[in-house]
Design a protein around this motif. Sequence first.
Motif, mmCIF file in Angstrom:
data_model
loop_
_atom_site.group_PDB
_atom_site.id
_atom_site.type_symbol
_atom_site.label_atom_id
_atom_site.label_comp_id
_atom_site.label_asym_id
_atom_site.label_seq_id
_atom_site.Cartn_x
_atom_site.Cartn_y
_atom_site.Cartn_z
ATOM 1 N N ARG B 22 -1.675 1.975 -12.133
ATOM 2 C CA ARG B 22 -1.492 0.688 -11.478
ATOM 3 C C ARG B 22 -1.050 0.805 -10.025
ATOM 4 N NH1 ARG B 22 -1.329 -3.205 -15.592
ATOM 5 N NH2 ARG B 22 -1.063 -2.298 -17.670
ATOM 6 N N CYS B 23 -1.613 -0.074 -9.204
ATOM 7 C CA CYS B 23 -1.262 -0.121 -7.791
ATOM 8 C C CYS B 23 -1.313 -1.569 -7.328
ATOM 9 C CB CYS B 23 -2.226 0.721 -6.967
ATOM 10 S SG CYS B 23 -1.994 0.589 -5.169
ATOM 11 N N ASN B 24 -0.247 -2.023 -6.717
ATOM 12 C CA ASN B 24 -0.224 -3.337 -6.086
ATOM 13 C C ASN B 24 0.020 -3.152 -4.590
ATOM 14 O OD1 ASN B 24 0.817 -3.996 -9.074
ATOM 15 N ND2 ASN B 24 -0.159 -5.795 -8.177
ATOM 16 N N TYR B 25 -0.600 -4.000 -3.814
ATOM 17 C CA TYR B 25 -0.502 -3.853 -2.371
ATOM 18 C C TYR B 25 0.118 -5.082 -1.739
ATOM 19 C CZ TYR B 25 -4.440 -7.055 -1.962
ATOM 20 O OH TYR B 25 -5.243 -8.159 -2.043
ATOM 21 N N SER B 26 0.589 -4.888 -0.544
ATOM 22 C CA SER B 26 1.090 -5.979 0.278
ATOM 23 C C SER B 26 0.457 -5.816 1.642
ATOM 24 C CB SER B 26 2.613 -5.922 0.393
ATOM 25 O OG SER B 26 3.089 -6.885 1.316
ATOM 26 N N SER B 27 -0.220 -6.862 2.084
ATOM 27 C CA SER B 27 -0.884 -6.762 3.374
ATOM 28 C C SER B 27 -1.055 -8.148 3.972
ATOM 29 C CB SER B 27 -2.249 -6.082 3.220
ATOM 30 O OG SER B 27 -2.934 -6.040 4.455
ATOM 31 N N SER B 28 -0.808 -8.250 5.242
ATOM 32 C CA SER B 28 -0.957 -9.536 5.929
ATOM 33 C C SER B 28 -2.375 -9.750 6.438
ATOM 34 C CB SER B 28 0.030 -9.611 7.101
ATOM 35 O OG SER B 28 -0.182 -8.520 7.973
ATOM 36 N N VAL B 29 -3.193 -8.725 6.306
ATOM 37 C CA VAL B 29 -4.592 -8.801 6.729
ATOM 38 C C VAL B 29 -5.438 -8.241 5.591
ATOM 39 C CG1 VAL B 29 -4.027 -8.578 9.169
ATOM 40 C CG2 VAL B 29 -4.500 -6.526 7.810
ATOM 41 N N PRO B 30 -6.742 -8.497 5.617
ATOM 42 C CA PRO B 30 -7.587 -7.906 4.560
ATOM 43 C C PRO B 30 -7.365 -6.407 4.497
ATOM 44 C CG PRO B 30 -8.822 -9.508 5.804
ATOM 45 C CD PRO B 30 -7.495 -9.393 6.488
ATOM 46 N N PRO B 31 -7.000 -5.913 3.323
ATOM 47 C CA PRO B 31 -6.598 -4.505 3.232
ATOM 48 C C PRO B 31 -7.772 -3.562 3.057
ATOM 49 C CG PRO B 31 -6.352 -5.523 1.108
ATOM 50 C CD PRO B 31 -6.857 -6.600 2.046
ATOM 51 N N TYR B 32 -7.573 -2.341 3.468
ATOM 52 C CA TYR B 32 -8.464 -1.250 3.121
ATOM 53 C C TYR B 32 -7.642 -0.320 2.231
ATOM 54 C CZ TYR B 32 -11.382 -3.212 6.714
ATOM 55 O OH TYR B 32 -12.143 -4.081 7.449
ATOM 56 N N LEU B 33 -8.121 -0.128 1.016
ATOM 57 C CA LEU B 33 -7.338 0.535 -0.013
ATOM 58 C C LEU B 33 -8.009 1.815 -0.490
ATOM 59 C CD1 LEU B 33 -6.573 -2.739 -1.925
ATOM 60 C CD2 LEU B 33 -4.831 -1.328 -0.823
ATOM 61 N N PHE B 34 -7.194 2.760 -0.886
ATOM 62 C CA PHE B 34 -7.690 4.087 -1.239
ATOM 63 C C PHE B 34 -6.931 4.616 -2.457
ATOM 64 C CE2 PHE B 34 -9.774 4.706 2.905
ATOM 65 C CZ PHE B 34 -9.096 3.783 3.676
ATOM 66 N N TRP B 35 -7.611 5.454 -3.212
ATOM 67 C CA TRP B 35 -6.964 6.275 -4.229
ATOM 68 C C TRP B 35 -7.269 7.739 -3.915
ATOM 69 C CZ3 TRP B 35 -3.420 5.564 -7.931
ATOM 70 C CH2 TRP B 35 -3.187 4.260 -8.408
ATOM 71 N N TYR B 36 -6.186 8.529 -3.938
ATOM 72 C CA TYR B 36 -6.304 9.967 -3.733
ATOM 73 C C TYR B 36 -5.799 10.687 -4.982
ATOM 74 C CZ TYR B 36 -7.179 9.669 1.317
ATOM 75 O OH TYR B 36 -7.738 9.433 2.549
ATOM 76 N N VAL B 37 -6.317 11.903 -5.179
ATOM 77 C CA VAL B 37 -5.851 12.754 -6.267
ATOM 78 C C VAL B 37 -5.370 14.075 -5.675
ATOM 79 C CG1 VAL B 37 -8.173 13.686 -6.716
ATOM 80 C CG2 VAL B 37 -6.418 13.815 -8.493
ATOM 81 N N GLN B 38 -4.287 14.580 -6.254
ATOM 82 C CA GLN B 38 -3.755 15.869 -5.818
ATOM 83 C C GLN B 38 -3.591 16.773 -7.028
ATOM 84 O OE1 GLN B 38 0.263 15.978 -4.191
ATOM 85 N NE2 GLN B 38 -0.256 17.691 -2.868
ATOM 86 N N TYR B 39 -4.353 17.855 -7.049
ATOM 87 C CA TYR B 39 -4.201 18.862 -8.088
ATOM 88 C C TYR B 39 -3.116 19.845 -7.662
ATOM 89 C CZ TYR B 39 -8.571 16.839 -9.671
ATOM 90 O OH TYR B 39 -9.530 15.962 -10.100
ATOM 91 N N PRO B 40 -2.531 20.545 -8.597
ATOM 92 C CA PRO B 40 -1.431 21.462 -8.270
ATOM 93 C C PRO B 40 -1.790 22.425 -7.145
ATOM 94 C CG PRO B 40 -1.603 21.218 -10.638
ATOM 95 C CD PRO B 40 -2.779 20.488 -10.045
ATOM 96 N N ASN B 41 -0.888 22.524 -6.209
ATOM 97 C CA ASN B 41 -1.011 23.459 -5.087
ATOM 98 C C ASN B 41 -2.233 23.185 -4.207
ATOM 99 O OD1 ASN B 41 1.313 24.980 -5.897
ATOM 100 N ND2 ASN B 41 0.042 25.874 -7.505
ATOM 101 N N GLN B 42 -2.648 21.948 -4.169
ATOM 102 C CA GLN B 42 -3.768 21.579 -3.319
ATOM 103 C C GLN B 42 -3.414 20.369 -2.461
ATOM 104 O OE1 GLN B 42 -7.611 21.236 -5.172
ATOM 105 N NE2 GLN B 42 -7.224 22.904 -6.603
ATOM 106 N N GLY B 43 -4.261 20.087 -1.498
ATOM 107 C CA GLY B 43 -4.095 18.893 -0.689
ATOM 108 C C GLY B 43 -4.611 17.675 -1.417
#
Lengths: 116, 111
Positions: B22-43
Amino acid sequence: DAGVIQSPRHEVTEMGQEVTLRCKPISGHNSLFWYRQTMMRGLELLIYFNNNVPIDDSGMPEDRFSAKMPNASFSTLKIQPSEPRDSAVYFCASRPAGGPNTGELFFGEGSRLTVL
Amino acid sequence: AQSVTQLGSHVSVSEGALVLLRCNYSSSVPPYLFWYVQYPNQGLQLLLKYTSAATLVKGINGFEAEFKKSETSFHLTKPSAHMSDAAEYFCAVSGSNQFYFGTGTSLTVIP
């Protein structure tokens, strides 16, 4: 095309020593970000550059931290003197030119710093 | 100002079960939203992004997210979890030349 390149990948140093972390962004990207990640504080933005100019360094924790971007293909994050609480993974990320609110960040693999 | 809140710092699911982060956002303008994944010991690696086109966004590895303006949400889902999905997931919003990340959700997949 090569991604964001960070060096060194691992650094172990003693308290009081100077540490320099390096980053080469993706060619053509005009924004560069430095983040710090720890278990306690999560992912923290330290500083970001736009067209090689520092825009916001409010996340830099202390005067011991400094960052430079002398050209579009290179940036450094320096800690002098280092302290054990600086131990963390430091990430560099770059973003392509274009609409500032649409481009995603591309991350490097990170530099894991351990200060003894 | 923009911000995101990720609900649940740890989520465990059985292999083959639905993944919902789950992710909720707060933005005063139309948002640009992203999901990132991080595996162990990686970026961090981009999973998917919403930039005001279709509200249902499909990403890599079978993940998708739906932008719901009325709920100010951008939840990440995957119909069937794989062991390889075990990782840290970050929601982010872009604005004012900055990126704002959530605190992350650690996903554990139970065999």
